[in-house]
Scaffold this motif. Structure first.
Motif: not given
Length: 279
Positions: A94-98, A100-105, A125-132
């Protein structure tokens, strides 16, 4: 710039596309007022390329292609509207998971080794990510004991046939949206701009298409607007604005029916919308 049927629009990285009429099977209208309507957008989707108004209620798309009264209206004139892309792969890929959202995911389905401990570890670890979020068993994992916490891996929807002048862009969009949604068993909820699906939507300027979103809607909430500020940290503030929104986080957690009804579902239900995937 208003888009009209017959126009040819240059999209960065994709070349020229032709604006078509809204497919008849997508033209839906509800009798009740919507919460939000995005007016005059150019939808670019695996379903076609067409101008449309998109109405949203309770975080879900309720009409496409027809105008509807709404409590709040956003003018999308001159913007291209897409559903969120879907990332599938290992956490390390996923690379820099932060980003993701700003790449359209809008959705990340991570491939993990089977086992509840591994799911819980990555989820924390990933629950704070603003994606499903969701999980599928990795291809090299032991398939003899697939945990209830994983979404199903399905064979259907592995290919889609497209016709017409816009077939190339429709196919390329499908490969990043509806096809991975089919594979992960979540196509009833994400992957296209259709009635009944989560309103995870991105508005792009044509010259920055799929490179830099101008506005981001998460379950119908405007969480980023580059016309107001380029600060990305405001996304987290808007996602957790409990004074305005009934649910603290509009992102979904996809899991199995069994896990949704069990401890994991109850635990995640306090923070995300838990969606049971059937397949």
């Amino acid at each position: 710039m208003t888009f009209h049927i017959g126009d040819r629009i240059e999209l960065a990285g994709f070349g020229k596309v032709s604006v078509e009429d809204t497919p008849e099977d997508l033209q839906n209208k509800t009798d009740n007022d919507a919460d939000i309507v995005l007016k005059n957008a150019l939808v670019v989707d695996s379903t076609g390329v067409y101008p449309a108004d998109v109405s949203i209620s309770d975080g879900v798309i309720v009409s496409v292609g027809t105008s509807q009264n709404a409590m709040k209206t956003y003018d999308a004139d001159g913007y291209v509207l897409t559903a969120g892309r879907i990332f599938t792969g290992k956490v390390s890929e996923a690379g820099n998971a932060e980003e993701l959202l700003f790449s359209g995911y809008s959705t990340a389905i991570f491939e993990l080794d089977c086992g509840r401990e591994r799911v819980a570890e990555v989820l924390m670890e990933k629950n704070s990510l603003p994606v499903n979020l969701g999980f599928i068993p990795s291809a090299d994992s032991c398939r003899c004991f697939v945990s209830d916490d994983f979404c199903p891996v399905l064979d259907r929807g592995s290919h889609t046939d497209f016709e017409g002048e816009n077939s190339d862009i429709m196919r390329r969009i499908a490969e990043q949206t509806i096809l991975p949604a089919f594979r992960c068993g979540i196509s009833s909820h994400v992957g296209t701009i259709e009635v009944g699906k989560l309103a995870d939507l991105f508005l792009w300027r044509p010259e920055e298409f799929f490179r830099k979103p101008a506005k981001i809607f998460k379950s119908g909430r405007l969480v980023f607007d580059s016309t107001l500020t380029d600060r990305r940290d405001i996304v987290y503030s808007l996602l957790s604005c409990s004074t305005e929104w009934g649910v603290r986080n509009p992102c979904a957690f996809f899991t199995s029916v069994g896990a949704a009804k069990g401890y994991l579902g109850r635990r995640m239900g306090c923070e995300r919308n838990v969606i049971a995937v059937e397949g």
